[in-house]
Design a protein around this motif. Structure first.
Motif, mmCIF file in Angstrom:
data_model
loop_
_atom_site.group_PDB
_atom_site.id
_atom_site.type_symbol
_atom_site.label_atom_id
_atom_site.label_comp_id
_atom_site.label_asym_id
_atom_site.label_seq_id
_atom_site.Cartn_x
_atom_site.Cartn_y
_atom_site.Cartn_z
ATOM 1 N N ASP A 268 49.100 -78.020 38.628
ATOM 2 C CA ASP A 268 50.062 -76.928 38.431
ATOM 3 C C ASP A 268 51.168 -76.944 39.474
ATOM 4 O OD1 ASP A 268 47.531 -74.531 37.308
ATOM 5 O OD2 ASP A 268 48.723 -76.035 36.212
ATOM 6 N N GLN A 269 50.831 -77.337 40.693
ATOM 7 C CA GLN A 269 51.864 -77.336 41.739
ATOM 8 C C GLN A 269 52.960 -78.351 41.413
ATOM 9 O OE1 GLN A 269 48.586 -78.020 44.703
ATOM 10 N NE2 GLN A 269 50.075 -77.077 46.065
ATOM 11 N N ALA A 270 52.522 -79.514 40.967
ATOM 12 C CA ALA A 270 53.499 -80.559 40.640
ATOM 13 C C ALA A 270 54.349 -80.120 39.456
ATOM 14 C CB ALA A 270 52.787 -81.874 40.341
ATOM 15 N N LYS A 271 53.719 -79.492 38.496
ATOM 16 C CA LYS A 271 54.481 -79.030 37.325
ATOM 17 C C LYS A 271 55.482 -77.964 37.736
ATOM 18 C CE LYS A 271 50.823 -79.980 33.994
ATOM 19 N NZ LYS A 271 49.847 -79.431 33.035
ATOM 20 N N SER A 272 55.075 -77.094 38.619
ATOM 21 C CA SER A 272 55.973 -76.053 39.096
ATOM 22 C C SER A 272 57.142 -76.681 39.855
ATOM 23 C CB SER A 272 55.190 -75.086 39.996
ATOM 24 O OG SER A 272 56.071 -74.163 40.575
ATOM 25 N N MET A 273 56.834 -77.699 40.635
ATOM 26 C CA MET A 273 57.879 -78.393 41.398
ATOM 27 C C MET A 273 58.904 -79.012 40.445
ATOM 28 S SD MET A 273 58.572 -81.912 42.261
ATOM 29 C CE MET A 273 57.018 -82.814 42.431
ATOM 30 N N VAL A 274 58.431 -79.682 39.414
ATOM 31 C CA VAL A 274 59.340 -80.320 38.458
ATOM 32 C C VAL A 274 60.138 -79.267 37.692
ATOM 33 C CG1 VAL A 274 59.433 -81.710 36.355
ATOM 34 C CG2 VAL A 274 57.993 -82.430 38.253
ATOM 35 N N THR A 275 59.496 -78.167 37.352
ATOM 36 C CA THR A 275 60.191 -77.085 36.643
ATOM 37 C C THR A 275 61.338 -76.549 37.490
ATOM 38 O OG1 THR A 275 58.149 -76.466 35.503
ATOM 39 C CG2 THR A 275 59.929 -74.834 35.555
ATOM 40 N N THR A 276 61.086 -76.402 38.788
ATOM 41 C CA THR A 276 62.117 -75.917 39.700
ATOM 42 C C THR A 276 63.275 -76.912 39.778
ATOM 43 O OG1 THR A 276 60.445 -74.750 41.009
ATOM 44 C CG2 THR A 276 62.594 -75.161 42.057
ATOM 45 N N LEU A 277 62.930 -78.196 39.866
ATOM 46 C CA LEU A 277 63.980 -79.221 39.917
ATOM 47 C C LEU A 277 64.789 -79.233 38.622
ATOM 48 C CD1 LEU A 277 62.128 -82.184 41.705
ATOM 49 C CD2 LEU A 277 63.931 -80.720 42.630
ATOM 50 N N LYS A 278 64.117 -79.020 37.525
ATOM 51 C CA LYS A 278 64.826 -78.963 36.241
ATOM 52 C C LYS A 278 65.869 -77.844 36.265
ATOM 53 C CE LYS A 278 65.513 -79.054 31.651
ATOM 54 N NZ LYS A 278 66.612 -79.880 31.099
ATOM 55 N N GLY A 279 65.506 -76.743 36.882
ATOM 56 C CA GLY A 279 66.453 -75.637 36.996
ATOM 57 C C GLY A 279 67.684 -76.027 37.796
ATOM 58 N N TYR A 280 67.456 -76.715 38.907
ATOM 59 C CA TYR A 280 68.590 -77.167 39.732
ATOM 60 C C TYR A 280 69.434 -78.189 38.967
ATOM 61 C CZ TYR A 280 65.998 -75.067 43.621
ATOM 62 O OH TYR A 280 65.339 -74.191 44.441
ATOM 63 N N TYR A 281 68.762 -79.030 38.218
ATOM 64 C CA TYR A 281 69.478 -80.042 37.430
ATOM 65 C C TYR A 281 70.356 -79.368 36.372
ATOM 66 C CZ TYR A 281 70.296 -83.974 34.278
ATOM 67 O OH TYR A 281 70.891 -84.914 33.479
ATOM 68 N N ASP A 282 69.794 -78.383 35.701
ATOM 69 C CA ASP A 282 70.567 -77.687 34.670
ATOM 70 C C ASP A 282 71.726 -76.901 35.270
ATOM 71 O OD1 ASP A 282 67.721 -76.900 32.497
ATOM 72 O OD2 ASP A 282 68.973 -78.696 32.688
ATOM 73 N N GLU A 283 71.575 -76.548 36.529
ATOM 74 C CA GLU A 283 72.671 -75.870 37.227
ATOM 75 C C GLU A 283 73.773 -76.854 37.571
ATOM 76 O OE1 GLU A 283 70.570 -73.309 40.488
ATOM 77 O OE2 GLU A 283 72.748 -72.979 40.692
ATOM 78 N N GLY A 284 73.489 -78.141 37.430
ATOM 79 C CA GLY A 284 74.468 -79.169 37.763
ATOM 80 C C GLY A 284 74.485 -79.522 39.238
ATOM 81 N N LEU A 285 73.371 -79.318 39.922
ATOM 82 C CA LEU A 285 73.359 -79.539 41.366
ATOM 83 C C LEU A 285 73.096 -80.997 41.740
ATOM 84 C CD1 LEU A 285 71.444 -76.387 42.660
ATOM 85 C CD2 LEU A 285 73.845 -76.651 41.999
ATOM 86 N N PHE A 286 72.434 -81.735 40.880
ATOM 87 C CA PHE A 286 72.142 -83.122 41.234
ATOM 88 C C PHE A 286 71.920 -83.950 39.979
ATOM 89 C CE2 PHE A 286 67.583 -83.988 40.481
ATOM 90 C CZ PHE A 286 67.132 -82.729 40.137
ATOM 91 N N LYS A 287 71.993 -85.248 40.187
ATOM 92 C CA LYS A 287 71.610 -86.192 39.151
ATOM 93 C C LYS A 287 70.787 -87.283 39.812
ATOM 94 C CE LYS A 287 75.228 -85.641 35.635
ATOM 95 N NZ LYS A 287 75.664 -84.292 35.964
ATOM 96 N N THR A 288 70.078 -88.036 39.004
ATOM 97 C CA THR A 288 69.280 -89.142 39.525
ATOM 98 C C THR A 288 69.703 -90.427 38.831
ATOM 99 O OG1 THR A 288 67.566 -88.953 37.835
ATOM 100 C CG2 THR A 288 67.311 -87.580 39.813
#
Lengths: 468, 482
Positions: A268-288
């Motif tokens: 669950d922690q890893a999933k939560s971490m990825v979910t948070t990153l997805k939010g930042y990505y959708d905000e347009g804060l970063f790309k990989t």
């Protein structure tokens, strides 16, 4: 080649290999391998040892000059040891070729080769590599104080103790006990940024991830509208490293070497971490790299001014070194624990070799990793670090740092030295390479929206379990 | 007869290079006989190319345009009616291989690899490009704007899929490249089997022999000789015309092995250092004119460090004994394949003769002075430039983007300024990012002038016109006048 087919080939290869090796010489299989101390009555003085060492590497022409120099200098001390070095493509190409050589019976394996720890885990499973513990302390040919030493708490430390311990211990973090790989030169991830843009805009280089996300929002507001086309405040050059580093920094389980429970990231922690990153990505804060056009390294976009900052390997500092603007370098941000992935090639040594070849290969490794020579390799490779603590104190390295203090390479080396003790490695075992690839895929797919978090984790986990 | 001769040439290329391959099997770790399978005979394209366009479909027939080196070629796509579509130049980077360098820098077997590839693409009757996919779709590009391609060639017109041979694979099979980055290739097995076979056969990159076309011993010379294209004949003590970039153009004995380039050694002083992925520099030396000893002039040349840190190149004022290979890049002489080691100085390494802090003072020139080659490869200063018009795009063979400004400076002549895209300081000393949309605003504004310090270099445009331009290599070398 599918994983099933690969496993089939390796399985056949193991049988063929052991049969072949049994007919040719000693096997690296742990059940039978026993180190034979160097016997001068048999092999003569080490300086007179005669052997040919086949050394597979990935070095491009730019880097082959120092290797040829070291071979030449080595031969002044060991005139009868011939180092037959050959460039075999990329790290993955070497892995593929070694896998094929194992499958074909093992007679075409080199004596020593560039490797990543994930690769060595597979080689160990095939019995294709030998542990190097015995060579380290061998009375005749083991490490000496003259190879390099430093003083710690008033005591002179040499041999394995003179190596940066993260780098050395990585060679022992396998599914089986033993020193199966030796550090050659190391790198980590750094934050490169467009210093002209930062100065122009008055931005502050972030140190924590919270600072980073806040800055990315500011960058979007202040700068994004000025850039035509594709752009990002932050580029991360490795989706895999992003996932793994976030796990480490936030104490989220990723993998372990517990034989009954190796794949731990499906939590669950890893999933939560990825979910948070997805939010930042959708905000347009970063790309990989994985979410960028054509799976291209974000360093390409950094150079063209489309990415304001990037997290990329220190070994790739030359790609960040652009004439288009002044580049700054700093430690990558952290949250929780300051932890940075340790990268860079190690060397492994193959079982299908004679004892003369093994001793010779060890002597070559020992020579190349003497304090000054390790510094030479690192400074010649630009962006890489020496593997010995004493290397950092050599006149050669100190002069180089001074000569390069105004260059990006010099600045990067200062940063990597600062964070050296905060670098980490992850456990490796057969299938750990798959875990690495799969967690990178989780991030890519979730960020792009091609999978939900649960789907991505479930699929990745299944594939990792199948690869064990 | 013409078609037959080309067919024979097509095959002869393979035979000729095979005959010239370094002899003998390499001392491989295997004592077994080498595989005799010809993998390039067994590997075939599965997608039909006829009626398809490579850029949109990932497979299609193309026309050869320009040879670059062993693993890069430029093509135009052919339309369905067989005519050439020259609206987009396809820069093809051959997938799964990496041949030794032969332009800019020189690596063992780079020339032979380049000739091998060139021979096939120039003489093929049918060339098809495909991508790493088994269906139709957009091909992949690398980070340098090049398409990652499989290049299929045939000496037959309108070749069938059976007739097409994968040149990428042939290059590996011949020994000019390891299989590189091939693990995810749809032809992975072929590439790795061919690699293994070539390694066993011990040709070219797998041989233990030195490439006779890559020089090892340096010729002692001067910058004056290099730039003037002459060499002192020690017997006659006369200067004779000498081609420093094309050894085959110089007289040589019959049967003499002629290298493809020269390694030279000459004294010089560092004028200007420039960091771009590594250390580079412009160096110079002053000599009396050959035909007028009472007059001294300066000669300059660019030293490409090869993405390495080379301390002496970072030191304007230092006197060096330069050692490197003479090459031509974008029409300009340069020295490449340089090395330096404070720890283990090699015979063909740069040697530091004197460490000096003497600053380099660039000569102040006008556009009139840049109408001939006198200042080429020297770092100059040119003042009071006013931009008339600009052009944004790539420069020569480089993949980077920048802009070129046609300028006048009141001398009655015009010259060009060239810079990479990036950040400059405007007349208010503010940092601004130059883009395709704003660059003319900064350089071509009525009544405004600027000054530039940078190397004067020769440039040949797509029409074949040669002109001199001054490059802005560092943003601090551009200043605007009040």
């Amino acid at each position: 080649m599918s994983n099933v087919l690969k496993k089939g080939i390796l399985g056949l290869g193991l049988c063929a290999f052991l049969a072949g090796v049994a007919s040719c010489g000693p096997s690296g299989n742990d059940a039978s391998f026993s180190y034979q101390p160097y016997d001068t009555s048999v092999y003569g003085d080490p300086s007179q040892l005669t052997a040919t060492v086949y050394f597979w590497h990935t070095l491009g022409q730019n880097n082959r000059g120092w290797l040829e120099t070291l071979i030449s200098e080595f031969n002044k001390v060991y005139p009868n040891i011939r180092i037959q070095a050959s460039q075999q493509g990329s790290y993955d190409d070497i892995k593929t070729k070694i896998d094929r050589a194992i499958a074909a019976g093992g007679t075409e394996l080199p004596t020593m080769a560039y490797c990543y720890p994930d690769h060595v885990a597979d080689y160990i499973a095939s019995g294709a590599v030998i542990p190097m513990d015995g060579f380290v302390d061998d009375e005749a040919i083991g490490f000496t104080v003259e190879d390099g030493s430093h003083v710690e708490d008033g005591e002179t430390v040499y041999g394995a103790g003179d190596f940066v311990q993260t780098y050395w211990n990585e060679g022992k973090a396998y599914q089986k006990e033993g020193l199966y790989s030796l550090p050659w030169t190391k790198s980590t991830e750094l934050l490169f940024y467009n210093k002209d843009l930062f100065d122009q805009q008055g931005w502050t280089v972030p140190t924590t991830w919270e600072d980073m996300w806040n800055l990315c929002r500011i960058i979007n507001e202040d700068w994004g509208s000025q850039v035509n086309g594709w752009y990002a405040p932050l580029g991360y050059d490795s989706d895999e490293n992003m996932f793994i580093t976030f796990c480490r920094q936030n104490d989220i389980p990723y993998t372990s070497n517990e034989s009954d429970n190796r794949v731990l990231f499906n939590n669950d922690q890893a999933k939560s971490m990825v979910t948070t990153l997805k939010g930042y990505y959708d905000e347009g804060l970063f790309k990989t790299k994985g979410t960028g056009p054509n799976n291209t390294y974000t360093s390409s976009f950094f150079e063209s001014g489309q990415v304001a900052m990037m997290i990329s390997s220190s070994g790739g500092t030359s790609y960040a070194n652009t004439p288009n603007f002044n580049v700054g370098v700093a430690p990558a941000p952290y949250s929780g624990e300051a932890a940075y992935v340790s990268q860079g090639p190690s060397l492994c040594f193959f079982a299908n070799s004679s004892w003369e070849q093994r001793y010779a290969a060890w002597l070559f490794y020992r020579f190349c990793t003497e304090s000054t020579n390790s510094a030479l390799i690192a400074t010649s490779s630009t962006g890489y670090d020496p593997v010995r603590i004493s290397s950092y104190e050599t006149e050669y390295y100190l002069n180089w740092v001074d000569d390069q203090k105004d260059s990006l390479f010099g600045q990067a080396s200062q940063v990597t030295e600062e964070i050296r003790d905060d670098t980490f490695f992850t456990p490796v075992f057969p299938g750990s390479a798959t875990c690495r690839t799969e967690v990178g895929g989780i991030l890519t797919n979730v960020l792009l929206g091609t999978r939900t978090v649960d789907q991505a984790f479930s699929e990745a986990y299944s594939r990792c379990i199948a690869a064990l | 007869m013409k078609n037959l001769s080309k067919t024979l040439l097509f095959g002869a290329i393979v035979l000729a290079l095979g005959a010239c391959a370094p002899s003998g099997q390499s001392e491989s770790q295997s004592s077994g006989a080498c595989d005799t399978t010809v993998y390039s005979d067994e590997c075939h394209l599965s997608l039909d190319y006829k009626g398809h366009n490579f850029v949109t479909d990932g497979v299609g027939e193309v026309q050869y345009v320009r040879h670059i080196d062993g693993d890069t070629t430029h093509f135009y796509a052919l339309k369905a009616d067989g005519t050439v579509d020259n609206t987009e130049l396809i820069k093809a980077r051959y997938n799964c291989i990496n041949t030794p360098e032969s332009t800019g820098s020189v690596e063992d077997w780079g020339y032979d690899a380049s000739d091998y590839t060139h021979g096939f693409v120039e003489n093929a009757k049918t060339i098809v490009l495909s991508s790493n996919r088994t269906d139709y779709g957009n091909p992949e590009m690398d980070g340098n704007g090049r398409y990652l391609c499989y290049v299929w060639v045939s000496d037959k017109e309108d070749a069938s899929l059976e007739d097409l041979k994968l040149l990428n694979l042939m290059i590996v099979e011949a020994g000019f490249s390891p299989a590189q980055g091939a693990e995810d290739s749809i032809y992975a097995d072929y590439f790795y089997d061919a690699d293994r076979k070539a390694s066993c056969e011990g040709n070219y990159i797998w041989s233990n022999e030195e490439d006779p076309r890559v020089p090892t011993a340096a010729i002692s010379t001067t910058l004056q000789e290099l730039v003037e294209g002459v060499r002192l004949n020690p017997e006659t003590e006369e200067y004779e015309t000498f081609n420093w970039t094309d050894p085959s153009a110089n007289p040589h004995e019959e049967g003499e092995a002629v290298p493809s380039s020269y390694r030279v050694s000459f004294p010089c002083t560092v004028a200007y250092s420039y960091e771009d992925g590594g250390d580079n520099a412009y160096v110079y030396a002053d000599y009396s004119l050959l035909d007028d000893p009472s007059t001294t002039r300066r000669y300059g040349i660019y030293v490409f460090g090869g993405y390495k840190t080379i301390t002496p190149l970072r030191r304007p004022g230092w006197k060096l004994q330069m050692n490197g290979i003479v090459a031509s890049y974008n029409g300009n002489l340069q020295i490449t394949d340089v090395s330096y080691s404070a720890l283990y100085p090699g015979d063909d390494y740069i040697e530091v003769i004197e460490q000096s802090d003497a600053a380099y003072v660039p000569p102040v020139v006008t556009a009139a002075d840049l109408q001939d080659d006198y200042y080429v490869n020297q770092v100059v200063e040119i003042k009071n430039l006013h931009g008339l018009s600009g052009e944004w795009g790539t420069y020569g063979d480089e993949s980077g983007t920048g802009y070129t400004i046609l300028c006048e400076d009141g001398s009655g002549y015009r010259t060009y300024i060239r810079a990479y895209s990036g950040t400059i300081r405007d007349r208010n000393n503010s940092k601004v990012t130059i883009t395709a949309e704003n660059f003319e605003e900064y350089f071509c504004k009525e009544g405004e002038t600027f000054n530039v310090i940078g190397p004067a270099v020769r440039y040949v445009n797509s029409k074949g016109d040669t002109f001199i331009q001054v490059q802005i290599l560092k943003n601090e070398n551009l200043t605007f006048n009040d």
